[in-house]
Design a protein around this motif. Structure first.
Motif, PDB file in Angstrom:
ATOM      1  N   VAL A  29      55.578   4.704  -7.419  1.00  0.00           N
ATOM      2  CA  VAL A  29      55.339   5.244  -8.760  1.00  0.00           C
ATOM      3  C   VAL A  29      53.843   5.469  -8.914  1.00  0.00           C
ATOM      4  CG1 VAL A  29      55.642   4.882 -11.230  1.00  0.00           C
ATOM      5  CG2 VAL A  29      57.334   3.977  -9.625  1.00  0.00           C
ATOM      6  N   GLN A  30      53.448   6.737  -9.159  1.00  0.00           N
ATOM      7  CA  GLN A  30      52.036   7.083  -9.223  1.00  0.00           C
ATOM      8  C   GLN A  30      51.794   8.146 -10.289  1.00  0.00           C
ATOM      9  OE1 GLN A  30      51.368   8.512  -5.232  1.00  0.00           O
ATOM     10  NE2 GLN A  30      50.580   6.532  -4.538  1.00  0.00           N
ATOM     11  N   ALA A  31      50.561   8.185 -10.777  1.00  0.00           N
ATOM     12  CA  ALA A  31      50.134   9.253 -11.675  1.00  0.00           C
ATOM     13  C   ALA A  31      49.709  10.463 -10.853  1.00  0.00           C
ATOM     14  CB  ALA A  31      48.972   8.780 -12.544  1.00  0.00           C
ATOM     15  N   ALA A  32      50.167  11.646 -11.274  1.00  0.00           N
ATOM     16  CA  ALA A  32      49.730  12.885 -10.643  1.00  0.00           C
ATOM     17  C   ALA A  32      48.354  13.269 -11.186  1.00  0.00           C
ATOM     18  CB  ALA A  32      50.747  13.992 -10.922  1.00  0.00           C
ATOM     19  N   LEU A  33      47.815  14.363 -10.702  1.00  0.00           N
ATOM     20  CA  LEU A  33      46.601  14.913 -11.280  1.00  0.00           C
ATOM     21  C   LEU A  33      46.953  15.652 -12.570  1.00  0.00           C
ATOM     22  CD1 LEU A  33      44.838  16.366  -8.101  1.00  0.00           C
ATOM     23  CD2 LEU A  33      44.281  14.244  -9.322  1.00  0.00           C
ATOM     24  N   LEU A  85      58.279  15.065 -18.637  1.00  0.00           N
ATOM     25  CA  LEU A  85      58.074  13.679 -19.041  1.00  0.00           C
ATOM     26  C   LEU A  85      58.834  12.737 -18.107  1.00  0.00           C
ATOM     27  CD1 LEU A  85      58.438  14.180 -22.887  1.00  0.00           C
ATOM     28  CD2 LEU A  85      56.396  14.353 -21.468  1.00  0.00           C
ATOM     29  N   PRO A  86      58.310  11.512 -17.914  1.00  0.00           N
ATOM     30  CA  PRO A  86      57.243  10.813 -18.633  1.00  0.00           C
ATOM     31  C   PRO A  86      55.854  11.303 -18.231  1.00  0.00           C
ATOM     32  CG  PRO A  86      58.069   9.455 -16.835  1.00  0.00           C
ATOM     33  CD  PRO A  86      58.952  10.660 -16.884  1.00  0.00           C
ATOM     34  N   ALA A  87      54.942  11.255 -19.208  1.00  0.00           N
ATOM     35  CA  ALA A  87      53.598  11.763 -18.963  1.00  0.00           C
ATOM     36  C   ALA A  87      52.626  11.225 -20.004  1.00  0.00           C
ATOM     37  CB  ALA A  87      53.600  13.297 -18.993  1.00  0.00           C
ATOM     38  N   TYR A  88      51.342  11.403 -19.703  1.00  0.00           N
ATOM     39  CA  TYR A  88      50.236  11.052 -20.600  1.00  0.00           C
ATOM     40  C   TYR A  88      49.576  12.339 -21.070  1.00  0.00           C
ATOM     41  CZ  TYR A  88      45.502   9.425 -21.861  1.00  0.00           C
ATOM     42  OH  TYR A  88      44.309   9.182 -22.501  1.00  0.00           O
ATOM     43  N   THR A 101      49.374  17.693 -19.978  1.00  0.00           N
ATOM     44  CA  THR A 101      49.816  16.334 -19.648  1.00  0.00           C
ATOM     45  C   THR A 101      49.543  15.967 -18.194  1.00  0.00           C
ATOM     46  OG1 THR A 101      52.068  17.061 -19.077  1.00  0.00           O
ATOM     47  CG2 THR A 101      51.662  16.423 -21.374  1.00  0.00           C
ATOM     48  N   THR A 102      49.503  14.659 -17.969  1.00  0.00           N
ATOM     49  CA  THR A 102      49.415  14.088 -16.629  1.00  0.00           C
ATOM     50  C   THR A 102      50.708  13.344 -16.366  1.00  0.00           C
ATOM     51  OG1 THR A 102      47.020  13.818 -16.871  1.00  0.00           O
ATOM     52  CG2 THR A 102      48.096  12.566 -15.108  1.00  0.00           C
ATOM     53  N   ARG A 103      51.448  13.771 -15.375  1.00  0.00           N
ATOM     54  CA  ARG A 103      52.783  13.234 -15.145  1.00  0.00           C
ATOM     55  C   ARG A 103      52.747  11.869 -14.453  1.00  0.00           C
ATOM     56  NH1 ARG A 103      57.615  16.954 -13.286  1.00  0.00           N
ATOM     57  NH2 ARG A 103      58.577  15.034 -14.043  1.00  0.00           N
ATOM     58  N   LEU A 104      53.794  11.092 -14.718  1.00  0.00           N
ATOM     59  CA  LEU A 104      54.074   9.892 -13.939  1.00  0.00           C
ATOM     60  C   LEU A 104      55.192  10.257 -12.977  1.00  0.00           C
ATOM     61  CD1 LEU A 104      53.435   6.848 -13.606  1.00  0.00           C
ATOM     62  CD2 LEU A 104      55.414   6.395 -15.089  1.00  0.00           C
TER      63      LEU A 104
END
Length: 305
Positions: free
Chosen positions: A213-217, A265-268, A297-300
């Motif tokens: 599980v990681q945050a994308a760019l 989503l999920p995202a920031y 947004t920045t995706r998870l």
């Protein structure tokens, strides 16, 4: 309030049930519960405070007690915030029966205590006949059935059983109790991701032990992010991580965690110009996809080998 309390599907005014999906139209909480959440109330709960209570308030897995036959009625007024007169949603709400049960007539409520409630459900589900979506048209009166499902295939089942569209409302730990409209047969719909205590192993979906599980760019899709790491995005795994808990582990979520509608989503939300800026967002409406992205947004992401 019962989100699925439509005419023909409900009748027992004395029956109450437990649900971890907060029902928004008529509710009561203790004062200490309000004190727990009031300071965390978001500045902009973009799809409504009720969705925030479900996903971002921290109250989950606290449950609500709800009646089979609703005791409030949605007026579906012309200028409602989310419902307009004459729309399918308004017609559904207006058709819902209302309980007129006199006070003090609910009887012994010991069956609602957690241990009693779960023990009865486990026994009934395990003795019910397992069916699939293909079997739904031929269900027989007087029988009880268990139907494993996932959120990906919820929409056609909701239509067949006259359930609230989009979200699996009234669920208790992934279990929705409903009736087959033509026959009246009882159907236990059990979410494959949450049904470990109710379903046999072959029907349960579990997270991959190899999942990363990681945050994308910012603005990147999960296909792009996972592919760049020599992995691949898995859409089944995305649904497992669509929660405020996972988002808070990856992002600051300065403006809290809320609900929106979007397949990225999920995202920031990193775009400071958006009304949801600096919020973490989940969805129980659209099913997330690996290819989706948004410049705001920045995706998870959930990646697997």
């Amino acid at each position: 309030w019962n989100d699925n309390g439509v005419a023909g599907q409900v009748s027992d005014e004395r029956r109450l049930f437990r649900t971890d999906y907060f029902p928004g139209l008529g509710w009561m909480i203790r004062s200490e519960t309000w004190r727990q959440i009031r300071d965390a109330w978001p500045e902009f709960p973009s799809t409504g405070w009720d969705h925030w209570l479900r996903h971002g308030s921290g109250l989950h897995p606290r449950e609500c007690i709800a009646p089979e036959v609703s005791r409030t009625h949605h007026l579906a007024v012309k200028a409602g915030t989310n419902v307009r007169r004459g729309t399918p949603a308004a017609k559904r709400l207006q058709s819902m029966p209302v309980s007129h049960l006199a006070p003090g007539k609910l009887g012994d409520l010991a069956y609602l205590l957690p241990d009693n409630y779960d023990a009865e459900l486990r026994a009934r589900v395990r003795s019910a006949r397992r069916v699939t979506a293909d079997d739904v048209p031929s269900l027989a009166a007087g029988q009880e059935y268990v139907l494993p499902y996932s959120r990906e295939d919820y929409a056609p089942l909701a239509k067949a059983f006259l359930l609230a569209p989009a979200q699996p409302r009234t669920a208790h730990r992934g279990l929705i109790i409903t009736r087959h409209p033509p026959s009246g047969a009882v159907v236990f719909m059990v979410d494959r991701r949450l049904g470990e205590q109710l379903l046999p192993d072959q029907d349960v979906w579990k997270p991959s032990p190899r999942r990363v599980v990681q945050a994308a760019l910012p603005g990147q899709s999960c296909d792009q992010h996972c592919g760049g790491a020599g992995l691949r995005c898995d859409e089944r795994e995305l649904e497992f991580v669509s929660s405020c808990r996972y988002l808070r582990e990856a992002f600051p979520c300065e403006s809290g965690c809320g609900h929106q509608v979007g397949d990225e989503l999920p995202a920031y939300v990193h775009d400071a110009k958006r009304d949801t800026a600096r919020q973490c967002l989940v969805t129980d409406d659209k099913v997330p996809t690996c290819k989706a992205s948004s410049p705001a947004t920045t995706r998870l992401c959930a990646c697997v080998p």
